[in-house]
Design an enzyme around this catalytic site. Structure first.
Site, PDB file in Angstrom:
ATOM      1  N   ASP A 213       4.753  -1.883   2.212  1.00 65.50           N
ATOM      2  CA  ASP A 213       3.769  -2.835   2.710  1.00 65.50           C
ATOM      3  C   ASP A 213       4.439  -3.831   3.667  1.00 65.50           C
ATOM      4  OD1 ASP A 213       2.339  -5.760   1.682  1.00 65.50           O
ATOM      5  OD2 ASP A 213       1.052  -4.122   2.378  1.00 65.50           O
TER       6      ASP A 213
ATOM      7  N   GLU B  52       4.567   0.577   6.774  1.00 68.19           N
ATOM      8  CA  GLU B  52       3.428  -0.061   7.435  1.00 68.19           C
ATOM      9  C   GLU B  52       4.094  -0.998   8.434  1.00 68.19           C
ATOM     10  OE1 GLU B  52       1.345  -3.163   5.403  1.00 68.19           O
ATOM     11  OE2 GLU B  52      -0.561  -2.702   6.381  1.00 68.19           O
TER      12      GLU B  52
END
Lengths: 711, 124
Positions: free
Chosen positions: A356, A393
């Site tokens: 993330d 990401e």
């Protein structure tokens, strides 16, 4: 036969000191955390500039400590405090650390001996065993470290090692997947519940489940009351880690017995047995300790200035947008992260990790982006993680956007945000999209040249943003249920409601929305790269226009299993196109296709077409693209494999001239999203076209053809 | 925690009663594995158990492994729905032959004569 020497015969299985009523001896400095050793438990903790560290022991269930063992300074090696404590009741034990800082603590130290700290390496955390149960905030030390036995019987389970380019990824939330009453599972909203739905996943055809954060987090962290409805809004998604080595107890049916680790492992074992890999969404960019207003849970009290990026005047950098930023390239923090991932790979048999806000992990201690970030390099080269997929990401909340430029060491893949944007713009009929659509379908060589198409995780939807059903039903976000006046959530959704905002009775709008969802699925499954779908899209799951459902632990985000029946046509389409992808290796090539003919089948691997064969129309007004793939069937000696996909985002139908193939082969229809449910046939049932040279592609539709021998 | 052993034919039936905490868990584990050494088939009857702990569940797993090592079968009777759910959720249930009554359990383990490692079929 000689009996083996008992381990208690070792000289170091006996105490050398007695502290607080317990026999202790100098401990081993590794592994960090609490480890069962013969006759006792070894505790090892890194605590920066601390002058004193105590191990605080609790009996399970007690509010107050049973004992505090001040670790003698002589037991300290460097900055690591290590002690072996004998005679502990392992099953009943909770432990923590109390850390005293120096008198002249630095501006970025946050030592606080009034707080009992959790162990960052704790394998099990107590305190949130039951999801949503209001915590007792009077109890000091909320997230309590415990011991794990780690004696799970894997019965020969091994990671599946599916090549990255062959993955079909399904992004799901553990609780959201089976919590809805309609799920019919014995333990709704749990790891065990997910196991009961494995047959469903197999029928859908996915071979990798990517789970939203499963590391222990506090659903009550930043929770607040929705003043309109009176309900408590919890942290549902879990992007706020408390314990990186512990699976979330509240997602387990067996947490009352502390067996969430076993239950999690059983889930991985069952998924592997079904041919499905497990990828975890991991959140190393920030922690639940927040900024100066947040709680001290572990890192802050152990060595704040090592673990967090701090400004010169003592504030927390906030590149994550959530309060603090983990100082991930500091060697100590880096070791923590690498150890953590090695633990999940080795102990839990995890197949891959999605990072993330990974751009945070590229920054140095002052937030400056690094060209050669040690953490990212270490992960890319780590021997234990060598078979794990690494997915970034590749952006953060501090303005660092690195899609296509994330330091990759030829190992990392990325969530391709540009794929999402291109597909959405194309589908809603934007002009000038044909060139970019082709680039995305080819695996985005503009971004990933030299890294292959496998570097591109293609997606149209994910947990952030609209579901697929909402992407075609709403122009604007509707996040009022989040209680922030609809100010939260992205505004650049590239969505289109097709004429009415939200639910509608208009049959034409309903029909075109259904077709558009199928268009998205078919294009996603016939693109080079790795397709990722959002759980529930296959049955048209809606969040009623909420594109940021992070705090919605409710029917708004739970998978409604009744939709499996009501949207069976869409589900059947999804299963058929997933099977199609897996049946045609040419769609899954690891590399970017080019215009030469590696399969020696007389046609280039990929070729582009328009309404006329061999004449792609790249002009701004063009809305038709034909993509012909030529490869080999799974059986290498078999005939060449031709797949032809035509995408038409125009509001008019177009007659499309089909490229010719080898003599003796004619085009057969696999899918036409404009046809009635399901719109794609079962593999092997493709019908030959009535006209072998032309096909009328309906408005806003996608067609997929395969060439088969004339029968 | 109390345990009582009786023989039904060749099968050793151990009936447990009371609470199973971490202390008693070690006790039943030793008792049952002791029986496994002496008898080919063992049935453990949990009907009288009032509450269990994670230690007792782990003890059951150790019993299973001992049985496997000695080529023996262990059947369990009288699992509470909660314990059964925990064993099922952690994937441990299929290690045991689970029966609805002692009589069925005895029949089941005697029938296991040849295939000692068959995974559990729930008999009742």
């Amino acid at each position: 036969m000689n009996a083996p020497r008992l381990l208690r015969d070792r000289i170091d299985s006996f105490p050398t000191h007695n502290i607080a009523g317990y026999g202790v001896r100098p401990g081993r400095t590794g592994p960090f955390g609490a480890t069962l050793v013969p006759g006792g438990v070894n505790f090892a903790v890194y605590a920066g500039n601390a002058t004193s560290v105590s191990v605080v022991l609790y009996k399970l269930g007690d509010a107050d400590p049973t004992a505090e063992i001040a670790i003698p300074t002589d037991f300290r090696v460097g900055r690591v405090w290590a002690v072996t404590v004998f005679g502990l009741e392992y099953e009943d034990l909770e432990y923590g650390f109390r850390v005293y800082g120096p008198e002249n603590a630095g501006i970025n130290d946050r030592y606080d001996p009034t707080v009992v700290l959790s162990d960052p390496y704790a394998k099990v955390l107590g305190g949130r065993e039951e999801w949503g149960k209001l915590p007792d905030y009077d109890r000091q030390y909320q997230h309590r470290a415990r011991l794990a036995f780690e004696d799970f019987d894997w019965e020969g389970d091994r990671p599946l090692r599916i090549p990255t380019e062959n993955l079909v990824v399904y992004e799901a939330h553990v609780r959201g997947f089976t919590r809805h009453p309609s799920s019919g599972v014995a333990n709704p909203g749990t790891y065990a519940g997910l196991v009961e739905k494995i047959p469903y996943l197999q029928r859908l055809g996915v071979n990798c489940v990517e789970l939203l954060p499963v590391f222990e987090f506090d659903e009550f962290g930043n929770s607040r009351l929705n003043t309109d409805t009176g309900e408590m809004l919890l942290n549902f998604w879990g992007y706020n880690t408390v314990g990186f080595f512990a699976p979330k107890a509240g997602y387990a049916a067996t947490s009352r017995f502390g067996m969430q680790g076993d239950e999690f492992k059983n889930m991985v074992k069952a998924l592997h047995a079904a041919g499905i890999e497990v990828m975890l969404d991991v959140v190393f960019n920030h922690t639940a300790e927040g900024n100066e207003l947040g709680p001290s849970i572990s890192f802050r009290g152990l060595d704040n200035q090592t673990y967090y990026m701090m400004t010169p005047d003592g504030y927390y950098f906030n590149f994550s947008g959530t309060g603090n930023t983990v100082n991930s390239n500091n060697p100590i923090t880096r070791d923590f992260i690498v150890s953590c991932l090695r633990y999940w790979a080795a102990e839990y048999h995890i197949d891959g990790f999605r990072f993330d806000l990974a751009a945070v992990l590229d920054r140095d201690e002052n937030g400056v982006p690094l060209g050669n970030p040690p953490l990212i390099q270490a992960l890319a080269h780590d021997p234990i993680l060598r078979d794990c997929k690494l997915v970034a990401e590749a952006w953060d909340a501090g303005g660092l956007y690195q899609v296509g430029s994330f330091p990759n060491y030829h190992r990392w893949s990325e969530w391709n945000g540009k794929y999402r944007d291109t597909l959405r713009k194309f589908l809603k009929g934007d002009e000038g999209m044909i060139g970019e659509l082709a680039t995305r379908i080819a695996g985005s060589p503009d971004l990933y040249k030299g890294r292959g198409a496998r570097a591109s995780i293609n997606f149209v939807t994910c947990h952030d943003g609209f579901t697929l059903a909402d992407m075609v039903a709403y122009n604007d976000k509707h996040n009022e249920a989040n209680g922030e006046n609809n100010n939260d959530g992205a505004n650049d959704n590239n969505s289109w409601n097709h004429g009415a905002e939200g639910p509608t009775d208009d049959p034409e709008i309903v029909k075109v929305r259904d077709r558009q969802m199928k268009n998205a699925m078919l294009l996603l499954m016939t693109s080079r790269g790795v397709p990722m779908m959002l759980s529930g899209d296959e049955v048209g799951r809606t969040q009623k226009g909420n594109n940021n459902a992070y705090c919605q632990d409710s029917e708004l985000s739970w998978f409604d299993w009744s939709q499996v029946e009501t949207n069976s046509g869409l589900l059947e389409f999804a299963s058929n196109v997933t099977a199609f992808r897996l049946a045609h290796p040419v769609l899954r090539g690891a590399h970017h296709p080019n215009s030469i003919d590696p399969s020696d089948c007389g046609h280039p691997e990929v070729s582009w077409h328009g309404t006329r064969a061999w004449q792609p129309d790249w002009s701004p007004g063009s809305r038709v693209l034909g993509i012909m793939w030529c490869g080999h069937h799974l059986d290498v000696d078999a005939s060449p494999d031709y797949v032809y996909v035509v995408a038409n985002s125009h509001w008019d139908a177009h007659d499309v001239e089909l490229p010719t193939v080898d003599p003796g082969f004619v085009w057969h229809l696999f899918a036409d999203t404009a046809q009635d449910d399901p719109g794609a046939c079962v593999l092997g049932n493709e019908e030959p076209l009535s006209n072998p040279n032309w096909y009328t592609v309906s408005p806003r539709s996608v067609v997929a053809l395969v060439a088969r021998p004339v029968s | 925690m109390k345990s009582r052993k009786r023989m039904v034919g060749e099968v050793a039936v151990i009936a447990l009663s009371g609470g199973l905490d971490s202390h008693s868990a070690a006790e039943i584990r030793d008792k049952v594995t002791g029986q496994l050494a002496d008898h080919e088939h063992v049935v453990v009857d949990f009907s009288g158990v009032t509450c269990v702990s994670s230690a007792s569940i782990r003890a059951m797993l150790l019993i299973y492994r001992q049985a496997q090592a000695l080529d023996r079968t262990v059947a369990v009777v009288g699992l509470s729905p909660e314990v059964r759910n925990v064993l099922s959720a952690t994937g441990f249930l299929h290690f045991f032959v689970v029966a609805g009554s002692v009589a069925d359990a005895v029949t089941a383990v005697e029938a296991k004569g040849v295939n000692q490692f068959e995974r559990a079929a729930s008999v009742a």
